[in-house]
Write an enzyme that holds these catalytic residues in place. Structure first.
Site, PDB file in Angstrom:
ATOM      1  N   ASP A 115       3.519 -99.386 -41.101  1.00  0.00           N
ATOM      2  CA  ASP A 115       3.336 -98.132 -40.364  1.00  0.00           C
ATOM      3  C   ASP A 115       2.159 -98.261 -39.394  1.00  0.00           C
ATOM      4  O   ASP A 115       1.861 -97.320 -38.647  1.00  0.00           O
ATOM      5  CB  ASP A 115       3.217 -96.921 -41.294  1.00  0.00           C
ATOM      6  CG  ASP A 115       2.017 -96.995 -42.220  1.00  0.00           C
ATOM      7  OD1 ASP A 115       1.301 -98.016 -42.211  1.00  0.00           O
ATOM      8  OD2 ASP A 115       1.792 -96.010 -42.962  1.00  0.00           O
ATOM      9  N   SER A 116       1.527 -99.449 -39.365  1.00  0.00           N
ATOM     10  CA  SER A 116       0.554 -99.753 -38.312  1.00  0.00           C
ATOM     11  C   SER A 116       1.213 -99.673 -36.940  1.00  0.00           C
ATOM     12  O   SER A 116       0.533 -99.650 -35.922  1.00  0.00           O
ATOM     13  CB  SER A 116      -0.061-101.144 -38.516  1.00  0.00           C
ATOM     14  OG  SER A 116       0.946-102.123 -38.678  1.00  0.00           O
ATOM     15  N   GLU A 132      -6.592-104.121 -49.274  1.00  0.00           N
ATOM     16  CA  GLU A 132      -7.134-103.970 -47.914  1.00  0.00           C
ATOM     17  C   GLU A 132      -8.615-103.658 -47.945  1.00  0.00           C
ATOM     18  O   GLU A 132      -9.069-102.728 -48.620  1.00  0.00           O
ATOM     19  CB  GLU A 132      -6.358-102.873 -47.149  1.00  0.00           C
ATOM     20  CG  GLU A 132      -6.906-102.693 -45.731  1.00  0.00           C
ATOM     21  CD  GLU A 132      -5.972-101.970 -44.781  1.00  0.00           C
ATOM     22  OE1 GLU A 132      -4.820-101.680 -45.147  1.00  0.00           O
ATOM     23  OE2 GLU A 132      -6.423-101.693 -43.651  1.00  0.00           O
TER      24      GLU A 132
END
Ligand code: KIV
Length: 271
Positions: free
Chosen positions: A51-52, A189
């Site tokens: 979804d980046s 992340e």
């Protein structure tokens, strides 16, 4: 029917075996046919339709505006290009947060309407029930803990997570919870390398790091970042493997010049 030429797909089992053998997993994002084809033919293990795309493709400040329809649209294009890599699709913001049932329905929709091999969702303990439900239907789930961009307004910034012991313990609990719930891999992340090492050693499933140091079982980057296309974004965890923005700028300037100077097209380039 299988032929000798058939390419072996990367599956959850492949990734598990890579971890077991100590062979690192390579992963990158793609949102379109041409990029996905190049990544697949280069031998990447995992392609994430992240979804980046909300940031690097649509120009939004966050990933929050991305919709289910958009994820499906991009995944269909990617899937047409890929014959080896495992395709993982991000579940967009609010496609699974409401309830486990809603997440289950949307994960099923992604699998039915695209040729993806798995879905990814953000969160740990709080999404464990949803992961359990989705995996119980045979849909592989990649989890994502640490800095989870869909919660950016809760965190207040993109700074790394897990620096203090309380936050580190919370992330360790999240990793354990998603493994327990049936996730086949976890994205870590922007957490300290030492914490990523503790997690990687404490779970049997592969960890794939982004800004999480060398000890993860694999690495992922956002492709336009690592290719040097997204020149305004250079956090320390991104290595630029190319400077494509410079290359493209040069090519476009040359083209403009040729058009203006009536040097393009030539006779050979005309009918
Ligand atoms: O959306 C994305 O590209 C991701 C990666 C940063 C792991 O989630």
């Amino acid at each position: 029917m299988s032929s000798e030429k058939e390419i072996k797909r990367v599956t959850t089992k492949t990734l598990y075996l890579l971890k077991k053998k100590g062979i690192k997993i390579s992963a990158l994002t793609a949102y379109d046919f041409i990029t996905a084809k190049i990544l697949d033919e280069s031998g990447i293990d995992v392609i994430l339709v992240g979804d980046s795309l909300g940031n690097v493709f649509q120009g939004n400040d966050t990933t929050l505006p991305v919709t289910m329809d958009e994820m499906i649209y991009h995944t269909k294009a990617v899937a047409k290009a890929v014959s080896r890599a495992m395709i993982v699709v991000d579940m967009p913001f609010m496609s699974y947060q409401l309830s486990a049932d809603e997440g289950f329905r949307n994960a099923g929709r992604i699998m039915k309407e695209t040729s993806a091999g798995a879905v990814k969702l953000e969160g740990g303990v709080r999404v464990a029930e949803t992961i359990k439900k989705i995996t119980s239907a045979g849909i592989p789930v990649m989890a994502h803990v640490g800095l989870t961009p869909q919660s950016i307004y809760l965190f207040g910034s993109y700074r790394e997570r897990g620096r203090d012991e309380d936050e580190a313990e919370e992330i360790l609990r999240d990793a354990a919870a998603v493994e327990q719930a049936g996730a086949f891999a976890i994205v870590l992340e922007k957490i300290p390398a030492s914490l990523a090492k503790r997690i990687t050693e404490s779970v049997a499933i592969p960890t794939i790091g982004i800004g999480a140091g060398i000890y993860c079982d694999g690495q992922i980057l956002v492709t336009p970042d690592m290719l040097g296309l997204n020149i305004d974004f250079h956090p320390r965890f991104v290595r630029h493997y190319a400077k494509l923005a410079d290359e493209i700028t040069g090519a476009v300037k040359d083209y403009i010049e040729d058009v203006k100077q009536k040097k393009f097209p030539s006779e050979e380039e005309s009918y």
